[in-house]
Scaffold this motif. Sequence first.
Motif, PDB file in Angstrom:
ATOM      1  N   PRO A  14       0.823  -1.214   0.000  1.00  0.00           N
ATOM      2  CA  PRO A  14       0.000   0.000   0.000  1.00  0.00           C
ATOM      3  C   PRO A  14       0.854   1.260   0.000  1.00  0.00           C
ATOM      4  O   PRO A  14       1.886   1.329   0.675  1.00  0.00           O
ATOM      5  N   VAL A  15       0.418   2.232  -0.776  1.00  0.00           N
ATOM      6  CA  VAL A  15       1.108   3.530  -0.858  1.00  0.00           C
ATOM      7  C   VAL A  15       0.367   4.515   0.044  1.00  0.00           C
ATOM      8  O   VAL A  15      -0.835   4.727  -0.109  1.00  0.00           O
ATOM      9  N   SER A  20       5.608   7.253  -1.735  1.00  0.00           N
ATOM     10  CA  SER A  20       5.859   6.863  -3.119  1.00  0.00           C
ATOM     11  C   SER A  20       5.720   5.355  -3.272  1.00  0.00           C
ATOM     12  O   SER A  20       5.784   4.597  -2.290  1.00  0.00           O
ATOM     13  N   ALA A  21       5.548   4.925  -4.519  1.00  0.00           N
ATOM     14  CA  ALA A  21       5.481   3.495  -4.800  1.00  0.00           C
ATOM     15  C   ALA A  21       6.791   2.810  -4.438  1.00  0.00           C
ATOM     16  O   ALA A  21       6.799   1.671  -3.960  1.00  0.00           O
ATOM     17  N   ARG A  22       7.908   3.498  -4.649  1.00  0.00           N
ATOM     18  CA  ARG A  22       9.200   2.915  -4.287  1.00  0.00           C
ATOM     19  C   ARG A  22       9.260   2.641  -2.785  1.00  0.00           C
ATOM     20  O   ARG A  22       9.709   1.580  -2.352  1.00  0.00           O
ATOM     21  N   ALA A  55       0.994  -0.449  -4.949  1.00  0.00           N
ATOM     22  CA  ALA A  55       2.153  -0.532  -5.843  1.00  0.00           C
ATOM     23  C   ALA A  55       2.327  -1.914  -6.455  1.00  0.00           C
ATOM     24  O   ALA A  55       3.077  -2.078  -7.412  1.00  0.00           O
ATOM     25  N   GLY A  56       1.649  -2.916  -5.899  1.00  0.00           N
ATOM     26  CA  GLY A  56       1.825  -4.282  -6.380  1.00  0.00           C
ATOM     27  C   GLY A  56       1.009  -4.568  -7.621  1.00  0.00           C
ATOM     28  O   GLY A  56      -0.187  -4.817  -7.539  1.00  0.00           O
ATOM     29  N   SER A  57       1.636  -4.530  -8.795  1.00  0.00           N
ATOM     30  CA  SER A  57       0.935  -4.817 -10.050  1.00  0.00           C
ATOM     31  C   SER A  57       1.453  -6.073 -10.735  1.00  0.00           C
ATOM     32  O   SER A  57       0.755  -6.662 -11.554  1.00  0.00           O
TER      33      SER A  57
END
Length: 343
Positions: A14-15, A20-22, A55-57
Amino acid sequence: MSKSIKLSILDQSPVRKGGSARDALQQTITVARQADQWGYTRFWVSEHHNAAAIAGSAPEVLMVKLADETQQIRIGSGGVMLPNHSALKVAENFRLLESLFPGRIDLGMGRAPGGDRISSALLNPSNDFSEQSYRQQLDYLQTFFTDSAGTQYGPVLAVPQADTIPAQWILSSSGGSSQLAAEYGMGLAVARFINGQVSPRIVEAYKRDFRPSEFMPEPSALLALFVICADTEEKAQQLRKVLEYRLIQMDKGRFEGVDDYETIKDYEFTLAEEDRLRFFHADRIVSGTPEQVKEELTQLANEYEVDEIMASTMTYHFEDRLRSFELLAQAFSTTVVTNHQLF
């Protein structure tokens, strides 16, 4: 452990708002490292699309990093949304993972879009969202894993070749997919964190109808839900409100990042939102002190007749998420080694 309950984690990267996604992905890596030391059984990552707050795609990509950063814990997808992909490509991805990390890879599969249907159609233009197509992909996957696929032009191999295949699991939030898990001889992951009303009867039916497969001779089921574990009841209530607020926002189609408690602490849910929380979201979440959480999870494990609980936790502050998993492990007396290296 009470009732010999195994603990696992589903992490959605989770963002948080302002993050940030990083950052989110680095936090997922840290949680996996710690879960490995704390004695968790498996660590799964999810597939979501067109949602900036997650962020998990691409679980199959993230899993390479996670497996390389850990030693014992099983690493898996929770799950790969099979209709979004070619069955051959999924087989090759997971055979490669199994070749790199033999005996530690789980292939959890679902048939939901993992986002909106537009994204799914773009990922796989031939996706017709039908159960028949999903079943056909499962059939294809088995032929690729057993090197028995072929066309009029000759055999089709999913490479690399490997001596073992990943353990296959079906995700189910309503019951329909549980019958597929039984028919194909796969594990069943009951997604109560998606549907709090999912009935324990689906596990009963799964075990009754299970057909042993070459890769899974005995039925295996786990229960996945949101878990929030905190040192005090007050802290647990605060973290729960943050999650409840987020779920209500998602109901409205708002998929922004996770808010912090200070931002939403004075927010008053409307009567309609309270009803939504009470009748739809409440059973998706277990929260409280370690003792309270252990008691409720043990009751649920008995009710669903499972010996494994998979916890998903979303908080604004990463330290709260990590602490929740640590306290959960302590509550069930897994081996806990505290060595927090946040990044």
